[in-house]
Design an enzyme around this catalytic site. Structure first.
Site, PDB file in Angstrom:
ATOM      1  CE  LYS A   1      -3.849   1.992   2.754  1.00  0.00           C
ATOM      2  NZ  LYS A   1      -4.667   1.833   3.976  1.00  0.00           N
TER       3      LYS A   1
ATOM      4  CB  SER B   1      -8.048   3.690   3.059  1.00  0.00           C
ATOM      5  OG  SER B   1      -7.164   3.081   3.972  1.00  0.00           O
TER       6      SER B   1
ATOM      7  CB  SER C   1      -8.184   0.835   6.003  1.00  0.00           C
ATOM      8  OG  SER C   1      -8.848   2.045   5.770  1.00  0.00           O
TER       9      SER C   1
END
Ligand code: GLN
Length: 496
Positions: A79, A154, A178
């Site tokens: 990420k 997210s 997330s």
């Protein structure tokens, strides 16, 4: 299988050691897959330019010395709020334009030390604030199960990448859900570890007291392997705890469904929950009971305040953490500005997106003189009650079973105009962060539209191994299969 080589890290290691494929071949395959489909999916922000070189070096070393770990040569996506020295880290924000990291996150460094090959960085909501990736400054990621829908957030890029077979493993971060919510939306496993299990050094801070790094994987064993590799005390993060990462493997091996006490917070199965999701979770519960577990009703009386507490605490911490992006120390600076103060203001005004600004305003308000008692301090008190509820529940059960998300993956734009309804996406996941507990989402089949449904398991501190064992059992019954995008993908996307 999601790729032509292996369906788990163990299979990968066997194939590698038997010489059925080289690490370079595998690495080339995944990068090629990303180039082929990511023009459509947009799970990745960029691909690594030294992955092939590294793969070649690993192959050479293996020829001489053999492979020291199952991870050796295993591809992983990261990420883009985790730092890798010398590479950009954007947090999907314009304010970090041009920034290159000066360090590598401890979690990533530990994977690299085991021989992992980083393929690239994945898309996210700006600074990890959101539940759909629609807040990315670089455009949203699509859900591989239905391109009209969000992948969750997210860490939506990481979840979509694993679901679509761009990577067999990816890292995300979880402050309020997330990792788990996008895992549920994309039909993969996602784990948020106990707070303090994994170092946050090199993770760009959103809400430091809630943030944890964790894996997305297609199988419980792979997620376990990744957690064990990343976990353990780190002098660079004072909140990490000295516990042997191998305890997770031992708990995994030791856990059995027979006699396992499943705590069921009935109140969370009521209003607001999609009826099909309720049904799917009910089926999973029945299966587990059929395999020897038993159910125990539990009350979590303060959990209903979870969202309110979270949006005071997380925004307060975010408001102070994001002070550092001032146009001086990192990334972008608005050049036309004159005086220092205007430079700060204009840089932040142009650099931050709408949701990030909203969070900074909310947090600044919650912390301001005169309101601190009523908001921040009160939220801390309720947080303590939420934590106490959980610890009380865990005197009567071994883990809790709930849905991961109240709804299936929603359509693009459906919630962007209404932040409150977006915030409600995390109603089931947020309390585990507030209480510092380990939790995961594992696929529990699909709804009538073919969209994946996730079941959420929460355990007492340090029970990741137990949760993963139960997740592995659930996976045996509910393999969600491959997203339709997988089959469609030849020629589906522009080459990047
Ligand atoms: N969706 C939640 C938020 O917007 C959680 C995000 C996260 O876990 N990083 O804050």
């Amino acid at each position: 299988m999601r790729n032509p080589f292996f369906s788990s890290m163990a299979e990968f290691a066997a194939g590698r050691d038997e010489g059925r494929f080289s690490i370079e071949e595998v690495t080339r395959y995944f990068l090629g897959r990303a180039r082929e489909i990511d023009g459509t999916l947009h799970a990745c922000l960029f691909l690594s330019d030294n992955a092939i070189n590294r793969a070649r070096q690993l192959d050479n070393r293996r020829q001489r010395e053999g492979a020291p770990s199952p991870f050796y040569g295993f591809p992983v996506m990261i990420k883009d709020n985790l730092e890798i020295k010398g590479s950009p880290t954007t947090c999907a924000s314009r304010i970090l334009e041009g920034y290159r990291s000066l360090r590598t996150a401890t979690a990533v460094r530990r994977l690299l030390a085991q021989g992992a090959v980083v393929l690239g960085k994945t898309n996210l909501d700006e600074f990890a604030m959101g539940s759909s990736t629609e807040n990315s400054a670089f455009g949203p990621t699509k859900n591989p199960w239905d391109l009209r829908r969000v992948p969750g957030g997210s860490s939506g890029g990481s979840a979509a990448a694993v679901a679509a077979g761009i990577a067999p493993l990816a890292l995300g971060s979880d402050t309020g859900g997330s990792i788990r919510q996008p895992a549920a939306f994309c039909g993969v496993i996602g784990v948020k570890p106990t707070y303090g299990r994994i170092s946050r050094s090199g993770l760009v801070a959103f809400a430091s007291s809630l943030d944890q790094i964790g894996p997305f994987a297609t199988g419980a064993e792979d997620a376990l392997e990744c957690l064990v590799a990343m976990a353990g005390q780190d002098p660079l993060d004072m909140t990490t705890v000295a516990r042997d990462p191998e305890e997770m493997r031992r708990d995994f091996d030791r856990t059995s469904l027979s006699g396992l006490r499943l705590g069921i917070p009935e109140a969370l199965f009521g209003e607001g929950l999609d009826p099909e999701i309720r049904e799917r979770i009910g089926e999973v519960r029945q299966r587990l009971v059929g395999a020897g577990a038993r159910e125990e009703p539990v009350g979590l009386p303060h959990s209903a305040s979870g969202i309110n507490v979270y949006y005071v605490l997380a925004t307060s911490e975010a408001a102070s953490n994001l002070c550092r992006f001032d146009g001086v120390r990192y990334g972008r600076r608005t050049a036309k500005a004159g005086a220092l103060r205007e430079m700060y203001e204009e840089t932040r005004d142009e650099g931050f997106g709408l949701e990030v600004k909203r969070r900074i305003l909310l947090g600044t308000f919650a912390l301001s003189a005169g309101y601190q008692e009523a908001f921040y301090k009160k939220a801390r008190k309720v947080q303590a009650m939420i934590r106490r509820d959980f610890l009380e529940a865990f005197t009567r059960c071994d883990l809790l079973v709930t849905p991961t998300s109240p709804t299936p993956p929603f359509a693009f734009g459906e919630k962007t105009g209404d932040p409150l309804s977006m915030y409600l996406s995390d109603i089931y996941t947020i309390t585990a962060n507030l209480a510092g507990l380990p939790a995961l989402s594992v696929p529990a089949g699909r709804d009538k539209n073919g969209l994946p449904v996730g079941v959420h398991l929460i355990g007492p501190p340090w029970s990741e191994g137990r949760l993963l064992k139960v997740a592995g059992e659930i996976s045996r019954y509910y393999d969600p299969g491959l997203p339709p995008f997988h089959a469609m993908s030849a020629g589906a996307g522009g080459v990047r």
